[in-house]
Design a protein around this motif. Structure first.
Motif, short mmCIF file in Angstrom:
data_model
loop_
_atom_site.label_atom_id
_atom_site.label_comp_id
_atom_site.label_asym_id
_atom_site.label_seq_id
_atom_site.Cartn_x
_atom_site.Cartn_y
_atom_site.Cartn_z
N GLN A 151 0.82 -1.22 0.00
CA GLN A 151 0.00 0.00 0.00
C GLN A 151 0.84 1.26 0.00
O GLN A 151 1.84 1.34 0.71
N GLN A 152 0.40 2.25 -0.77
CA GLN A 152 1.05 3.56 -0.75
C GLN A 152 0.00 4.65 -0.98
O GLN A 152 -1.01 4.38 -1.65
N SER A 153 0.26 5.85 -0.47
CA SER A 153 -0.67 6.96 -0.68
C SER A 153 0.06 8.17 -1.25
O SER A 153 1.23 8.41 -0.91
N PHE A 154 -0.64 8.94 -2.07
CA PHE A 154 -0.04 10.09 -2.74
C PHE A 154 -1.02 11.26 -2.67
O PHE A 154 -2.21 11.09 -2.94
N GLU A 155 -0.48 12.45 -2.33
CA GLU A 155 -1.36 13.61 -2.14
C GLU A 155 -1.13 14.65 -3.23
O GLU A 155 -0.03 14.80 -3.72
N GLY A 156 -2.19 15.34 -3.59
CA GLY A 156 -2.07 16.48 -4.50
C GLY A 156 -3.01 17.59 -4.04
O GLY A 156 -4.10 17.30 -3.56
N THR A 157 -2.55 18.83 -4.13
CA THR A 157 -3.43 19.95 -3.75
C THR A 157 -3.39 21.03 -4.82
O THR A 157 -2.42 21.13 -5.59
N VAL A 158 -4.44 21.84 -4.86
CA VAL A 158 -4.43 23.04 -5.70
C VAL A 158 -5.05 24.17 -4.88
O VAL A 158 -6.12 24.01 -4.29
N GLU A 159 -4.30 25.29 -4.80
CA GLU A 159 -4.75 26.44 -4.00
C GLU A 159 -5.65 27.34 -4.85
O GLU A 159 -5.49 27.41 -6.07
N GLY A 160 -6.56 28.04 -4.18
CA GLY A 160 -7.42 28.96 -4.92
C GLY A 160 -8.28 29.78 -4.00
O GLY A 160 -7.98 29.91 -2.81
N ASN A 161 -9.35 30.33 -4.56
CA ASN A 161 -10.28 31.18 -3.80
C ASN A 161 -11.72 30.79 -4.12
O ASN A 161 -12.01 30.35 -5.24
N ILE A 162 -12.58 30.99 -3.12
CA ILE A 162 -14.02 30.76 -3.32
C ILE A 162 -14.62 32.05 -3.89
O ILE A 162 -14.45 33.13 -3.31
N THR A 163 -15.32 31.91 -5.02
CA THR A 163 -15.95 33.08 -5.64
C THR A 163 -17.19 33.49 -4.82
O THR A 163 -17.63 32.75 -3.94
N LYS A 164 -17.72 34.68 -5.13
CA LYS A 164 -18.92 35.12 -4.39
C LYS A 164 -20.20 34.62 -5.05
O LYS A 164 -21.23 34.52 -4.40
N VAL A 165 -20.10 34.30 -6.34
CA VAL A 165 -21.26 33.75 -7.05
C VAL A 165 -20.81 32.55 -7.88
O VAL A 165 -19.62 32.37 -8.14
N VAL A 166 -21.79 31.78 -8.29
CA VAL A 166 -21.53 30.60 -9.12
C VAL A 166 -21.12 31.05 -10.52
O VAL A 166 -21.74 31.94 -11.09
N ARG A 167 -20.05 30.43 -11.05
CA ARG A 167 -19.60 30.79 -12.41
C ARG A 167 -19.22 29.55 -13.20
O ARG A 167 -18.35 28.79 -12.77
N GLY A 168 -19.87 29.36 -14.35
CA GLY A 168 -19.51 28.26 -15.24
C GLY A 168 -20.39 27.04 -15.03
O GLY A 168 -21.01 26.87 -13.98
N ALA A 169 -20.44 26.21 -16.07
CA ALA A 169 -21.39 25.09 -16.06
C ALA A 169 -20.69 23.73 -16.19
O ALA A 169 -21.35 22.70 -16.08
N ASP A 170 -19.38 23.73 -16.43
CA ASP A 170 -18.71 22.44 -16.62
C ASP A 170 -18.28 21.85 -15.28
O ASP A 170 -18.45 22.45 -14.23
N GLY A 171 -17.69 20.66 -15.36
CA GLY A 171 -17.13 20.04 -14.16
C GLY A 171 -18.19 19.46 -13.25
O GLY A 171 -19.28 19.12 -13.68
N PHE A 172 -17.86 19.38 -11.97
CA PHE A 172 -18.78 18.79 -10.99
C PHE A 172 -18.51 19.39 -9.62
O PHE A 172 -17.60 20.20 -9.45
N GLY A 173 -19.32 18.97 -8.66
CA GLY A 173 -19.10 19.38 -7.26
C GLY A 173 -18.97 20.88 -7.11
O GLY A 173 -19.83 21.65 -7.56
N TYR A 174 -17.89 21.31 -6.46
CA TYR A 174 -17.68 22.73 -6.15
C TYR A 174 -16.97 23.50 -7.27
O TYR A 174 -16.56 24.64 -7.06
N ASP A 175 -16.81 22.90 -8.43
CA ASP A 175 -16.09 23.56 -9.53
C ASP A 175 -16.59 24.98 -9.82
O ASP A 175 -15.76 25.87 -10.07
N PRO A 176 -17.92 25.24 -9.80
CA PRO A 176 -18.38 26.59 -10.17
C PRO A 176 -18.05 27.69 -9.16
O PRO A 176 -18.28 28.87 -9.44
N ILE A 177 -17.52 27.33 -7.96
CA ILE A 177 -17.17 28.40 -7.01
C ILE A 177 -15.69 28.36 -6.62
O ILE A 177 -15.27 29.04 -5.71
N PHE A 178 -14.90 27.56 -7.34
CA PHE A 178 -13.47 27.48 -7.01
C PHE A 178 -12.63 28.06 -8.14
O PHE A 178 -12.65 27.55 -9.27
N MET A 179 -11.91 29.16 -7.81
CA MET A 179 -11.05 29.78 -8.80
C MET A 179 -9.59 29.51 -8.43
O MET A 179 -9.11 29.99 -7.39
N PRO A 180 -8.90 28.68 -9.22
CA PRO A 180 -7.52 28.36 -8.86
C PRO A 180 -6.62 29.60 -8.91
O PRO A 180 -6.86 30.50 -9.71
#
Ligand code: IMP
Length: 194
Positions: free
Chosen positions: A128-157
């Motif tokens: 067994q092994q585990s690997f981590e990845g992160t991406v930093e960003g900001n939460i927008t004030k309104v929803v923007r965009g229609a692609d992706g899933f989950g919290y994609d419309p409020i996360f600006m990298p």
């Protein structure tokens, strides 16, 4: 080509990971393997849940498996929704989760957040092994965009003026937390073993 089970039925994640691995492995989803048992995610950390998912599937299928657990960590919410990202508002409803986050962030100027992904890998012998990845960003004030899933419309990298839901799949897959965790895994597979 080596076959690996990706312990998910999330079509978006599957598509992302297949695109990122680009034909290096035959990635089989739980559906592909007729694996219908619900996988428990009992822990309070992303790391533990990723490993638990991989162990659960490996113990039943006895084949190489990767499992991803991921979440959005918001600084002023003390790292929430974190491990509870999928059902933060009570059910697996992405819009309800987004609404709750925007409501909780309403009076906050500090919008810093990051997505985190942990990929747990168990090889054919059970190592067994585990690997981590992160991406930093900001939460927008309104929803923007229609692609992706989950919290994609409020996360600006960081460094972008578009949310994950406004980026093309290719752009998101270049910088995403999952991409970074997968890269660490693939790098490890390529390294000579000591
Ligand atoms: P998991 O399937 O238990 O890993 O749940 C992770 C949850 O975190 C998802 O259901 C989404 O709500 C959120 N999440 C993880 N990765 C992403 C992403 O790339 N974009 C948007 N939301 C994500």
């Amino acid at each position: 080509m080596k076959s690996i089970c990706f312990a998910t039925n999330n079509a978006h994640k599957l598509e992302e990971v297949r695109a990122i691995l680009a034909g290096r492995f035959e990635l089989l989803s739980l559906n592909d393997l007729n694996f219908t048992t619900e996988i428990p995610e009992p822990y309070e950390t992303i790391e533990e849940n990723a490993l638990a998912k991989a162990q659960f599937v490996f113990s039943r299928l006895q084949m190489p498996v990767i499992a991803d657990d991921s979440g959005l960590e918001i600084e002023v919410l003390d790292g929430k929704p974190g491990v509870h990202s999928a059902h933060y508002a009570g059910t697996r409803d992405a819009q309800a989760n987004i609404d709750l986050v925007l409501k909780q962030m309403k009076d906050h100027q500090n919008r810093q957040a990051r997505f985190k992904s942990v990929i747990a890998y168990i090889d054919g012998e059970g190592k067994q092994q585990s690997f981590e990845g992160t991406v930093e960003g900001n939460i927008t004030k309104v929803v923007r965009g229609a692609d992706g899933f989950g919290y994609d419309p409020i996360f600006m990298p960081k460094g972008y003026d578009r949310t994950f839901a406004e980026l093309s799949a290719t752009e998101k897959n270049t910088i995403s937390h999952r991409k970074r965790a997968l890269e660490n895994w693939v790098h490890c597979l390529n390294s000579p073993q000591v």
